[in-house]
Design an enzyme around this catalytic site. Sequence first.
Site, PDB file in Angstrom:
ATOM      1  CE  LYS A 100      -4.270  -1.526   2.192  1.00 53.74           C
ATOM      2  NZ  LYS A 100      -5.056  -1.329   3.524  1.00 53.74           N
ATOM      3  CE1 TYR A 154      27.833   8.687  15.393  1.00 52.94           C
ATOM      4  CE2 TYR A 154      29.974   8.957  14.194  1.00 52.94           C
ATOM      5  CZ  TYR A 154      28.470   8.795  13.964  1.00 52.94           C
ATOM      6  OH  TYR A 154      28.057   8.823  12.758  1.00 52.94           O
ATOM      7  CE  LYS A 182      26.244  11.687  14.682  1.00 52.03           C
ATOM      8  NZ  LYS A 182      25.292  11.901  13.593  1.00 52.03           N
ATOM      9  CG  ASP A 211      23.659  14.802  12.814  1.00 52.36           C
ATOM     10  OD1 ASP A 211      22.497  15.084  13.316  1.00 52.36           O
ATOM     11  OD2 ASP A 211      24.064  13.744  12.399  1.00 52.36           O
ATOM     12  CB  ALA A 212      20.546  17.861  16.932  1.00 51.01           C
ATOM     13  CG  ASN A 213      22.106  12.070  15.224  1.00 51.56           C
ATOM     14  OD1 ASN A 213      22.962  12.775  15.581  1.00 51.56           O
ATOM     15  ND2 ASN A 213      21.766  11.311  14.022  1.00 51.56           N
ATOM     16  CD  GLU A 263      20.614  11.361   9.144  1.00 54.29           C
ATOM     17  OE1 GLU A 263      21.468  12.549   9.240  1.00 54.29           O
ATOM     18  OE2 GLU A 263      20.782  10.480   9.915  1.00 54.29           O
ATOM     19  CG  HIS A 320      22.556   9.409   6.496  1.00 52.77           C
ATOM     20  ND1 HIS A 320      22.282   8.071   5.936  1.00 52.77           N
ATOM     21  CD2 HIS A 320      23.012   9.260   7.836  1.00 52.77           C
ATOM     22  CE1 HIS A 320      22.355   7.427   7.011  1.00 52.77           C
ATOM     23  NE2 HIS A 320      22.833   7.881   8.208  1.00 52.77           N
TER      24      HIS A 320
HETATM   25 MG    MG Z   1      22.644  12.788  10.525  1.00 52.98          MG
END
Ligand code: MG
Length: 387
Positions: A100, A154, A182, A211-213, A263, A320
């Site tokens: 679907k 990271y 990060k 990058d705060a994700n 991303e 990404h």
């Molecule tokens: Mg990212």
Amino acid sequence: MRVTEIRELSVPLEGNISNAVVNFAEHTVSLVAVLTDVVRDGRQVIGLAFNSIGRFAQGGIIRDRVIPRMMAAGTDALLDAEGSGFDPAKVLATAMRNEKPGGHGDRAGAVGALELAFWDLNAKLRGEPAWVTIARHFGTTPQEAMPVYAAGGYYYGTGGAGQLRDELLRYRDMGFDAYKMKIGGASLADDVRRIEEALTVAGDGSRLAVDANGRFGFDEAIAYADAIRPFGLRWYEEIGDPLDYDLNRRVAECYDGPIATGENLFSAVDTRNLLRHGGMRPGRDVFQMDAGISYGLVEYGRMIALMEEHGFDRRFAFPHGGHMINLHIVVGMGLGGCEAYPGVFQPFGGYAAECRLVGSRVVPGASPGFGLEAKDDLRPAIAHLLN
Ligand code: MG
């Protein structure tokens, strides 16, 4: 020419690192092989690809739904007009039979891994790198050396002060001069200290993205925006929930610096909603959709077309996923650049030795297809899948 078998192997990611939201120690990736009866130079021609890094393997969906549909359709239903290769739009439509609309998610990664394996297969059938096949398909004039930045920074499970600086120094020694780190996994004060530490290597804010994700609500997003504004950073990535387009719009109204997101959009329709409602600013903000987790390259091409319909330049697309497949896509489609995970996310992260880093630009190697077989640390997983 016949597809004889399609296989999937779930491969664990190595390492114990975290961003603001997830720890990657349990993450897996689906490696997919499309086997054919074609033999070139004494070797069976096999298409290989994987869904992207930072999600999970999708072996269940691939084995239970996707592969049976592909094998039931038969090879003839998948061939291109010349019959000398495969039509990726037919591959996508076949893989999606009886699905679907909506419900994008893990299914998009399952289909993405499979569809990309057919791009690898098409390139190998022509004996050329995948970026050549991709450029021909989309009618683009590729630029072989593409800007690349090292994504890392990271939150590590162990270790202390100076670890972030040491990590970025390793990337600098490899030839990188732009970085991403990060934020949102520590207090604002600690993250500001980490950014200052990273800037001792990056030198200038324009060489460092954060990058705060998807971690922040509006108030926290603005607190971070106010704190990082003086640094003039390259971009502020995935600030809030990826589907909260209004939050993105409201932050964009308060923060002059570039914003990056996309991303975690898994379809062209999601991308259209971001373009309509997310407040993204042409000539400034960055799009990071990733073919491997969003149904593959046909769907990704639709996303790029939508960007351009809405007045955005494709050079503001930085997919990404710092790996071989996206390197070929970035080169072949003439996008803005790609990321690399030189130290992490093995065996999928980073590039094969034959890919050269020239003045912070990356040049793909000459191997046919995406060149996954040329990446030393990926070869054992490929051998496991094929034996
Ligand atoms: Mg990212």
